[in-house]
Design an enzyme around this catalytic site. Structure first.
Site, PDB file in Angstrom:
ATOM      1  CE  LYS A 182      -3.874   1.938   2.736  1.00  0.00           C
ATOM      2  NZ  LYS A 182      -4.720   1.685   3.924  1.00  0.00           N
ATOM      3  CB  SER A 206      -7.883   3.471   3.100  1.00  0.00           C
ATOM      4  OG  SER A 206      -7.010   2.867   4.057  1.00  0.00           O
ATOM      5  CB  SER A 240      -8.185   0.297   5.827  1.00  0.00           C
ATOM      6  OG  SER A 240      -8.851   1.516   6.038  1.00  0.00           O
TER       7      SER A 240
END
Length: 607
Positions: free
Chosen positions: A75, A150, A174
Site C-alpha cells: 500500500k 482504504s 481498511s
C-alpha cells in the site's frame, strides 16, 4: 496467483519458474496499465536482478527463505526504497524513499519480491476505495461496485491474482472491508505486532499494518515472517501469547450479535447469509453460539470518527492538507480539517468514556472466546458512495471501527457469494495476541464456506494446504493435563478446571501398563493411577484438558498427597502431564483396573 506453497513447488520443479512468474506479472501490468490498482511499480529490470540474486541461492539453502520468490504488493502509505510514498497524493512525496519500511525489509529478507505500490483512499481516510486521484478501484467481481478501502489496490491486487499477498494498513477496517469485497483473507494483526516504522500514520495510536492473502495458511506464514519488535516504533510490541485453550478444545464459545443489534442497512440477503454462516459454525466447527448485545461495541466504534480520535489524523497530516487543499480529495479534506474543532478537554472526556466502555465489553467477553460478525453490513455501487460519501462510509465501518480502539485482533474471510454474484464475508475477532489461533479457526470456516480463491477458478480445497495445529504449541499459552478421577467431566472436582477457564480437549486411554486404584479416606472419592512395568491391560480412560498457564500454579496447589503430577504415557505413544499416585498411596487401596476407568467403577458401585 498461486499460493506460497504452490509457487514453491513450481520453483522446485521448474528452473525457469520464478523468472516466468515475475515476467508474467509485468506483462500483465503492461497490458492492463497501472491505474487504478497501482500508483508506482518497481522497474522490471530491478526486479529481474532480484530474481538473479534469489536463483543464486542453492536449492538446499532455500528453506531458510520461507517467502522465496513470492511476489507481493505494498500500500502506498508504506515506504519502499527508491519509490515515492504518496499516500495517494502526488504532492505529498517530494523524494523517493531512501529505505524500505521495517516490515517490508523483513519480508524481503525472507525472499519475497516487491512488485509495486498500490492505490488507496487518500491518507488512508475511508473504507470505500474511491478517494484517490489515481483512479477508482472497483470490486474484482463487478466494475460498478466499490472495492472497499482504504487499502483498495492491495486487496484488488490479490483478488485478481496479480500477486500472492499484499500489505495494507488498518485503522478503522481498511484491512478487512476490502477483503470482503474482493473475496480474500484480510488479516488485522494485534496492534504493534507488525512495525509501523516507515508507514504514513492515519491515527498513530491505533494504526496497524495488515495482510491480504489468498488463504489463512499464507497469512500465517507472512505474519510469522513480518512480525518483530522494532525499537524505532514507539508502538511496537514484543510477541506475547494470549491463553487460547478454546482453539484446541473440542468446542469453543462463539459470540454473535443479537438480531436486534445487527445492522445491514436495508440489505436483506447479507443477513440471511450471516445466519447460514452461524449455522455452519455450530454444525461444522462445533461452536457454541452465544448471542450478545453489540451496543457497547458500537459506542466504541462511534468514538473513532465522531470523537476526538479523528483529530489524530490532523496531527499526522493536518498542516500539509491545509497548505495543499487543491491536491486533497474533498471528502478527505472535510474529515481531517474539521477535527481541529476538538479540544484537549474533548480528548480526555472521550478517554474516560472509552475506559468505561472497555469495562462493559470486558464483561461481555467473559461469555465467549471469539466474536463472529459480518465484515461489512452491505456493499455499495461507486455511484452510491459518490452521492453520500460520509454516511455510507460510516455504515461500512459498523462492524470494524471498534476493533483497534479495544486492542482486538481480527481475521476477515470469504463466506460465499450472493445471488448477484458479489461476495459476502465474515470476521472472527478475539483478544490481542490470539492471531494464530484466529487464523486456524478462520481457515476451518473458510474451507466450509468457499469454493474458489478470489475471483479465480482456483479451487480452494483441492489446490491449497490447510493450516495445521499442534495441541501443545506454546503460542496457545496453555498447559495440557490428563485427569482420571474426580476432575473428569461432570464429577465433583471438575469445577476446579472450569473456574480456571480450562477446556476439555479430548478423551483417550493410557498405555496398557497403567493400573488404577480406589484410594482410601479421600473426600470426595478419588482414584490413583500408577504405572507398573510389565502389566497388561486395555489402558485407563483419561481426559485431556487445556488450562491457561496463568492458572496452573493455583491448580497444582490444590493437589494433596498421595496424588502428584507426572508424565503419563498414552496408548498412541504420546505423553502428557497428569495425575499419578505415590506408591505409598496404594498400600491400602483397591485395584479397580479391570473397570477401565473411574467413571465405569463409580457406575458399577452405584448399581
Amino acid at each position: 496467483m498461486p499460493t506460497i506453497g504452490e509457487l514453491h513447488e513450481v520453483y522446485s520443479n521448474n528452473p525457469n519458474g520464478l523468472l516466468q512468474t515475475i515476467n508474467s506479472i509485468y506483462d500483465r501490468i503492461e497490458k492492463e496499465g497501472l491505474k487504478p490498482i497501482w500508483i508506482s511499480i518497481v522497474p522490471r529490470e530491478k526486479v529481474l536482478k532480484r530474481v538473479e540474486e534469489l536463483l543464486s541461492i542453492s536449492q538446499d539453502d532455500r528453506d531458510a527463505y520461507p517467502l522465496f520468490g513470492i511476489p507481493f504488493a505494498v500500500k502506498d502509505n508504506i515506504d519502499v526504497i527508491d519509490l515515492k510514498t504518496t499516500a495517494a497524493c502526488s504532492s505529498f512525496a517530494d523524494e523517493k524513499a531512501t529505505k524500505s519500511a521495517f516490515v517490508v525489509c523483513k519480508l524481503e529478507e525472507a525472499g519475497a519480491i516487491v512488485i509495486g505500490k498500490t492505490n488507496m483512499d487518500q491518507f488512508a481516510t475511508g473504507l470505500v476505495g474511491i478517494r484517490s486521484p489515481f483512479g477508482i478501484c472497483s470490486s474484482v467481481f463487478h466494475k460498478n461496485f466499490i472495492s472497499g478501502g482504504s487499502s483498495s489496490g492491495s486487496a484488488v491486487s490479490v483478488g485478481n491474482g496479480l500477486v500472492t499477498f499484499a500489505l495494507g494498513t488498518d485503522t478503522a477496517g481498511s484491512g478487512r472491508v476490502p477483503a470482503m469485497f474482493n473475496n480474500v483473507i484480510g488479516m488485522k494483526p494485534t496492534r504493534g505486532l507488525l512495525s509501523c516504522s516507515g508507514v504514513v500514520p492515519a491515527c498513530r495510536s491505533v494504526d496497524c499494518v495488515s495482510i491480504f492473502a489468498e488463504t489463512c495458511k499464507d497469512a500465517s506464514i507472512i505474519l510469522s515472517v513480518a512480525h518483530g519488535y522494532d525499537e524505532n516504533d514507539p508502538y511496537s510490541r514484543q510477541l506475547s501469547f494470549c491463553s487460547s485453550p478454546w482453539i484446541i478444545s473440542s468446542k469453543f464459545r462463539c459470540g454473535v450479535p443479537t438480531k436486534s443489534t445487527r445492522q445491514f442497512f436495508g440489505d436483506t440477503e447479507n443477513g440471511e447469509l450471516f445466519e447460514k454462516v452461524i449455522k455452519t459454525v455450530e454444525t461444522e466447527l462445533n461452536g457454541e453460539i452465544i448471542e450478545f448485545d453489540l451496543t457497547s461495541f458500537v459506542k466504541v466504534a462511534n468514538l473513532l470518527y465522531k470523537g476526538p480520535w479523528v483529530a489524530e489524523r490532523y496531527a499526522s497530516v493536518g498542516k500539509f492538507i491545509d497548505e495543499h487543499q487543491s491536491d486533497i480529495d474533498p471528502t478527505v479534506f472535510s474529515i481531517i480539517s474539521k477535527s481541529k474543532s476538538y479540544s484537549a478537554v474533548d480528548v480526555f472526556n472521550s478517554m474516560y468514556e472509552i475506559e468505561k466502555l472497555k469495562k462493559e465489553t470486558k464483561e461481555l467477553w467473559k461469555n465467549f472466546d471469539v466474536m463472529l460478525v459480518p465484515t461489512a453490513p452491505r456493499t455499495f455501487t461507486i455511484d452510491q458512495i459518490q452521492q453520500s460519501p460520509i454516511e455510507l462510509n460510516t455504515q461500512l465501518g459498523f462492524y470494524t471501527n471498534f476493533v483497534n480502539l479495544l486492542d482486538l485482533t481480527a481475521i476477515a474471510l470469504p463466506a460465499g457469494l450472493r445471488q448477484d454474484h458479489l461476495p459476502f464475508g465474515v470476521t472472527f475477532i478475539s483478544h490481542s495476541f490470539t492471531d494464530q489461533a484466529l487464523l486456524l479457526l478462520a481457515d476451518r470456516l473458510h474451507r466450509c464456506l468457499s469454493t474458489f480463491i478470489g475471483c479465480s477458478t482456483t479451487h480452494l480445497l483441492s489446490n491449497t494446504q490447510k493450516l495445521s495445529m499442534k495441541e501443545n504449541d506454546e503460542q496457545w499459552n496453555c498447559f495440557l493435563i490428563g485427569v482420571v478421577g474426580a476432575h473428569l467431566s461432570d464429577l465433583p472436582l471438575n469445577y476446579q478446571l472450569i473456574e480456571r477457564n480450562a477446556r476439555f480437549v479430548r478423551k483417550c486411554r493410557t498405555h496398557q501398563e497403567y493400573r488404577l486404584y480406589a484410594l482410601s479416606n479421600t473426600n470426595p472419592c478419588k482414584p490413583g493411577l500408577i504405572r507398573v512395568n510389565g502389566s497388561q491391560g486395555s489402558g485407563i480412560e483419561i481426559e485431556i484438558w487445556a488450562i491457561p498457564n496463568e492458572y496452573l500454579a493455583s491448580f497444582v496447589n490444590l493437589i494433596s498427597s498421595p496424588l502428584t503430577i507426572g508424565n503419563i504415557l498414552l496408548d498412541d505413544g504420546q505423553s502428557v502431564k497428569g495425575f499419578l499416585v505415590e506408591s505409598s498411596g496404594i498400600e491400602t487401596a483397591k485395584d479397580i483396573t479391570h473397570f477401565g476407568g473411574w467413571k465405569a467403577y463409580l457406575n458399577a458401585s452405584e448399581g
